[in-house]
Design an enzyme around this catalytic site. Sequence first.
Site, PDB file in Angstrom:
ATOM      1  N   ILE A 103       0.904  -1.157   0.000  1.00  0.00           N
ATOM      2  CA  ILE A 103       0.000   0.000   0.000  1.00  0.00           C
ATOM      3  C   ILE A 103       0.943   1.207   0.000  1.00  0.00           C
ATOM      4  CG2 ILE A 103      -0.203  -0.173   2.532  1.00  0.00           C
ATOM      5  CD1 ILE A 103      -2.915   1.120   2.426  1.00  0.00           C
ATOM      6  N   SER A 104       0.727   2.136  -0.907  1.00  0.00           N
ATOM      7  CA  SER A 104       1.639   3.279  -1.041  1.00  0.00           C
ATOM      8  C   SER A 104       1.584   4.163   0.199  1.00  0.00           C
ATOM      9  CB  SER A 104       1.255   4.124  -2.248  1.00  0.00           C
ATOM     10  OG  SER A 104       1.062   3.322  -3.375  1.00  0.00           O
ATOM     11  N   LYS A 105       2.655   4.936   0.437  1.00  0.00           N
ATOM     12  CA  LYS A 105       2.629   5.791   1.616  1.00  0.00           C
ATOM     13  C   LYS A 105       1.694   6.977   1.396  1.00  0.00           C
ATOM     14  CE  LYS A 105       6.787   8.427   1.624  1.00  0.00           C
ATOM     15  NZ  LYS A 105       8.107   8.502   2.261  1.00  0.00           N
TER      16      LYS A 105
END
Length: 226
Positions: free
Chosen positions: A69-71
């Site tokens: 999950i991207s930051k």
Amino acid sequence: MAGPVAAGRGLDSEAVRAAMVRKLREQGLHNAAVAQAFGAVPRHLFVDSALVTQAYEDTSLPIGLGQTISKPSVVGRMLELLLECPAVAQGRVLEIGTGCGYQAALLGRLCREVYSMERLRALHEKARENLRPLRIPNVHLILGDGTLGYPKGAPYAGILAAAGGEAIPDAWLEQLAVGGRLVAPAVVGGASGERQCLVVVDRTAQGCVQQVLEAVHFVPLKSGIV
Ligand code: SAH
């Protein structure tokens, strides 16, 4: 600052989420609608229970099958770039790379209709589970190879990819509406060699206008369904 106190899924998420939004704003997030969406979507419900204490830190986290999950700061940056295009909020948006469904949930709050594609069946199903309790009727999850886009929903006012390939697939540009905007990581060549950068493409009546922005690190865009 100490991390949030996790009591399983009973974490006091509203306060830690508000703290995350404050930090993102301090770092330059300026779009009020995007900030509001971050404040409303419980990111901890999209990560493994063992990672709940890190859910509101500005970090990417594993979601299984080698994906992440991207930051939040990167998600915020991409959403802001997408929403700079006036057609996006009232239009249909295609997301490539549903992953755990977090960004799809944010998009659901920011755009009229969202089609989100994932090529890994297990993640597609996980995202469905994650999104179910949130009841977001305008987000449609599609199991499919996103490199081909999703012609049934085209043309799109916005296209957002969370996985990066060697180039922007032609299908995305074909499925982008005139007046629409695409935001995606892609490999770009430069004097110092090739690297993955954020690319923005605006489709105008005269053709496509591309901007290459900062270097980023996204998981690879792959073909086929697994
Ligand atoms: N937006 C996601 C980020 C997931 S990471 C989130 O909020 O969790 C990127 C995802 O893109 C991965 O799940 C990966 O499987 C997916 N992906 C890579 N290539 C793809 C393709 N061709 N079509 C659809 N999804 C793809």
